[in-house]
Structures are given as C-alpha cells and as structure tokens.
Design a protein around this motif. Structure first.
Motif, mmCIF file in Angstrom:
data_model
loop_
_atom_site.group_PDB
_atom_site.id
_atom_site.type_symbol
_atom_site.label_atom_id
_atom_site.label_comp_id
_atom_site.label_asym_id
_atom_site.label_seq_id
_atom_site.Cartn_x
_atom_site.Cartn_y
_atom_site.Cartn_z
ATOM 1 N N MET A 1 0.842 -1.197 0.000
ATOM 2 C CA MET A 1 0.000 0.000 0.000
ATOM 3 C C MET A 1 0.875 1.244 0.000
ATOM 4 N N THR A 2 0.562 2.159 -0.896
ATOM 5 C CA THR A 2 1.318 3.402 -0.973
ATOM 6 C C THR A 2 1.050 4.261 0.252
ATOM 7 N N ALA A 3 2.125 4.728 0.872
ATOM 8 C CA ALA A 3 1.985 5.609 2.026
ATOM 9 C C ALA A 3 1.492 6.977 1.573
ATOM 10 N N GLN A 4 0.813 7.676 2.463
ATOM 11 C CA GLN A 4 0.327 9.017 2.191
ATOM 12 C C GLN A 4 0.980 9.996 3.151
ATOM 13 N N LEU A 5 1.363 11.138 2.619
ATOM 14 C CA LEU A 5 1.851 12.228 3.460
ATOM 15 C C LEU A 5 0.940 13.418 3.243
ATOM 16 N N PHE A 6 0.193 13.787 4.269
ATOM 17 C CA PHE A 6 -0.668 14.954 4.219
ATOM 18 C C PHE A 6 0.213 16.177 4.444
ATOM 19 N N CYS A 7 0.264 17.054 3.449
ATOM 20 C CA CYS A 7 1.266 18.118 3.438
ATOM 21 C C CYS A 7 0.824 19.238 2.520
ATOM 22 N N PHE A 8 1.605 20.311 2.483
ATOM 23 C CA PHE A 8 1.386 21.387 1.517
ATOM 24 C C PHE A 8 2.715 22.068 1.245
ATOM 25 N N GLY A 9 2.830 22.633 0.062
ATOM 26 C CA GLY A 9 4.119 23.100 -0.431
ATOM 27 C C GLY A 9 4.818 24.117 0.423
ATOM 28 N N GLU A 10 4.058 24.972 1.102
ATOM 29 C CA GLU A 10 4.665 26.031 1.896
ATOM 30 C C GLU A 10 5.211 25.549 3.243
ATOM 31 N N SER A 11 4.930 24.317 3.606
ATOM 32 C CA SER A 11 5.276 23.806 4.930
ATOM 33 C C SER A 11 6.677 23.209 4.961
ATOM 34 N N GLY A 12 7.592 23.894 5.652
ATOM 35 C CA GLY A 12 8.943 23.366 5.799
ATOM 36 C C GLY A 12 8.988 22.101 6.628
ATOM 37 N N HIS A 13 8.102 21.990 7.621
ATOM 38 C CA HIS A 13 8.059 20.771 8.420
ATOM 39 C C HIS A 13 7.607 19.594 7.558
ATOM 40 N N SER A 14 6.638 19.837 6.684
ATOM 41 C CA SER A 14 6.226 18.785 5.754
ATOM 42 C C SER A 14 7.364 18.412 4.811
ATOM 43 N N TYR A 15 8.132 19.417 4.406
ATOM 44 C CA TYR A 15 9.230 19.152 3.471
ATOM 45 C C TYR A 15 10.265 18.207 4.062
ATOM 46 N N THR A 20 12.731 13.177 3.071
ATOM 47 C CA THR A 20 13.218 11.894 3.572
ATOM 48 C C THR A 20 12.555 10.743 2.830
ATOM 49 N N LEU A 21 11.263 10.830 2.619
ATOM 50 C CA LEU A 21 10.545 9.791 1.864
ATOM 51 C C LEU A 21 11.086 9.687 0.441
ATOM 52 N N GLU A 22 11.233 10.819 -0.213
ATOM 53 C CA GLU A 22 11.648 10.824 -1.618
ATOM 54 C C GLU A 22 13.066 10.287 -1.791
ATOM 55 N N LEU A 23 14.000 10.767 -0.974
ATOM 56 C CA LEU A 23 15.392 10.343 -1.136
ATOM 57 C C LEU A 23 15.605 8.901 -0.688
ATOM 58 N N SER A 24 14.701 8.395 0.145
ATOM 59 C CA SER A 24 14.787 6.998 0.582
ATOM 60 C C SER A 24 14.205 6.039 -0.448
ATOM 61 N N GLY A 25 13.555 6.570 -1.474
ATOM 62 C CA GLY A 25 12.922 5.710 -2.465
ATOM 63 C C GLY A 25 11.651 5.054 -1.949
ATOM 64 N N TYR A 26 11.012 5.685 -0.981
ATOM 65 C CA TYR A 26 9.806 5.135 -0.363
ATOM 66 C C TYR A 26 8.636 5.220 -1.340
ATOM 67 N N ASP A 27 7.716 4.279 -1.239
ATOM 68 C CA ASP A 27 6.497 4.309 -2.037
ATOM 69 C C ASP A 27 5.491 5.210 -1.321
ATOM 70 N N TRP A 28 5.371 6.436 -1.779
ATOM 71 C CA TRP A 28 4.523 7.401 -1.088
ATOM 72 C C TRP A 28 3.879 8.357 -2.073
ATOM 73 N N GLN A 29 2.843 9.011 -1.616
ATOM 74 C CA GLN A 29 2.214 10.053 -2.417
ATOM 75 C C GLN A 29 1.777 11.196 -1.512
ATOM 76 N N PRO A 30 1.885 12.430 -1.986
ATOM 77 C CA PRO A 30 1.441 13.571 -1.189
ATOM 78 C C PRO A 30 -0.075 13.750 -1.279
ATOM 79 N N VAL A 31 -0.667 14.171 -0.186
ATOM 80 C CA VAL A 31 -2.080 14.526 -0.141
ATOM 81 C C VAL A 31 -2.149 15.986 0.299
ATOM 82 N N TYR A 32 -2.729 16.826 -0.531
ATOM 83 C CA TYR A 32 -2.726 18.258 -0.267
ATOM 84 C C TYR A 32 -3.576 18.610 0.945
ATOM 85 N N VAL A 33 -3.005 19.403 1.834
ATOM 86 C CA VAL A 33 -3.713 19.952 2.986
ATOM 87 C C VAL A 33 -3.928 21.449 2.738
ATOM 88 N N ASP A 34 -5.179 21.873 2.731
ATOM 89 C CA ASP A 34 -5.489 23.276 2.458
ATOM 90 C C ASP A 34 -5.377 24.083 3.764
#
Length: 213
Positions: A1-15, A20-34
């Motif tokens: 199952m693909t992991a989800q990260l609830f995040c938004f572009g302006e958030s440094g904490h989300s980044y 870490t997910l991206e550089l680790s090669g993790y199977d993940w997808q971003p979910v936009y938080v308004d």
C-alpha cells in the motif's frame, strides 16, 4: 500500500518528511492539505491529528505526526540516512525543531502570509535576531565537515534544511553563511532531490495576502 503524506508546499516541516521519503525511495504520495483555508482545524483533520498540524503520515493503519517521528520511521524502515552516531542525529533533530525550524516557520509566516499592515515588526525583529544565532551555530558546525552528524547525509541534514530552500524572505541570506550554502548545495545534489514546491502540492502564488480595505 502506498503511504500518504498529508502536506502542503509552503510547509517546511512537511518538506522534511517529504524529502526523507523521496530520497529513501519510499512508495509514497502527497495529499494536499489546504492549510490556508483552515483544513487543519476541521473536525475530520483533527480526528487524524489532534494537534491540527501538517505533516501527517499514514500507511497500513499506522498514523504518525511530527516530522521528526516520520523521518525516524522512514529511516528505520528503509535502513537509509541513519548512518552515524544515533544520539548525535537525534540531538540535531531536537535542536532544529526547537531553535531553527520553529522560529523560521513563524517568522516566514508573519513576513509573507498575512497582510502587511498586520505584521508585528518588533516580533519579527526579535525572531530574526534569535535566528541569526542559530545560523551562526549551524554555519560554524558545518565548517570543515560535509554533513551535520556523520560522514554521509542523514535525517539530521534533512530536518535542518527544511526551510532553507524557500524563496520568501525571512531574514536568511545564503551568501552570508558560506558553509550552510555549500551544505545546501550538497543536499540538492543528492539523487532524487526536489525543491519543496516541486515535491509537494500547493501553489504559493495563490498565497499573497490581501490588504484590508
């Protein structure tokens, strides 16, 4: 199952978590938080994270909040970006969240995401003075070394860089801190690196605050 990260572009904490997910090669997808329209305060979001913050990580029934917790989970699960003294890595994770990212996040918000007439200039100046001390410490630590907590990149690097790639002004000029600047270049040269606005959803051009009439 693909992991989800609830995040938004302006958030440094989300980044921090997303990088870490991206550089680790993790199977993940971003979910936009308004965030700017109050999604984190809604009951549905608070049921997922009572702290009403981003990021939130979800996978196979597991929900994690706080960027450092998510980073540690990903690093431990993948076996990547934890090489070195674990106590030293944790020391810098905690330092960043207390002294660096928390202050940058609030200062950047006050300087860019509220109407100019409502910006508390004395608070901003106080925050920038505190941040200057943090930049000085980090720049000095990086003198004569490539990475924060070992001989290779770790999640300590990915937490401390969380806000330092953003273009909005908050009192940080890379030219004033040559060791930090060179370190940011090294991180950006890692395979798979992406800028926060390319890695996470959200359109910063829509965030320009409108002046009160």
């Amino acid at each position: 199952m693909t992991a989800q990260l609830f995040c938004f572009g302006e958030s440094g904490h989300s980044y921090k978590a997303a990088l870490t997910l991206e550089l680790s090669g993790y199977d993940w997808q971003p979910v936009y938080v308004d965030f700017f329209n109050g999604e984190v305060r809604a009951n549905a979001y608070r049921e997922m994270n009572e702290m009403a913050e981003a990021p939130v990580f979800r996978e196979d029934g597991l929900t994690l909040t706080q960027s450092a917790v998510i980073q540690l989970h990903v690093a431990e699960k993948t076996g990547k970006f934890l090489d070195g003294d674990r106590n030293e890595i944790l020391r810098w994770l905690f330092w960043d969240n207390h002294k660096l990212s928390s202050a940058i996040g609030s200062t950047r918000f006050l300087m860019n995401f509220i109407p100019e007439g409502k910006r508390p200039l004395e608070v901003i100046a106080f925050q920038q003075a505190r941040l200057k001390s943090a930049y000085k410490l980090l720049d000095g630590h990086l003198s004569g070394r490539d990475w924060i907590a070992g001989d290779a990149a770790t999640i300590a690097d990915f937490t401390c860089c969380g806000y330092l790639y953003y273009p909005e002004p908050f009192g940080f000029d890379r030219a004033e801190w040559p060791h930090i600047s060179a370190w940011l270049e090294r991180i950006a040269s890692l395979p798979g690196w992406k800028h926060p606005y390319d890695l996470m959803p959200g359109n910063p051009s829509d965030r320009a605050p409108k002046e009160d009439k």
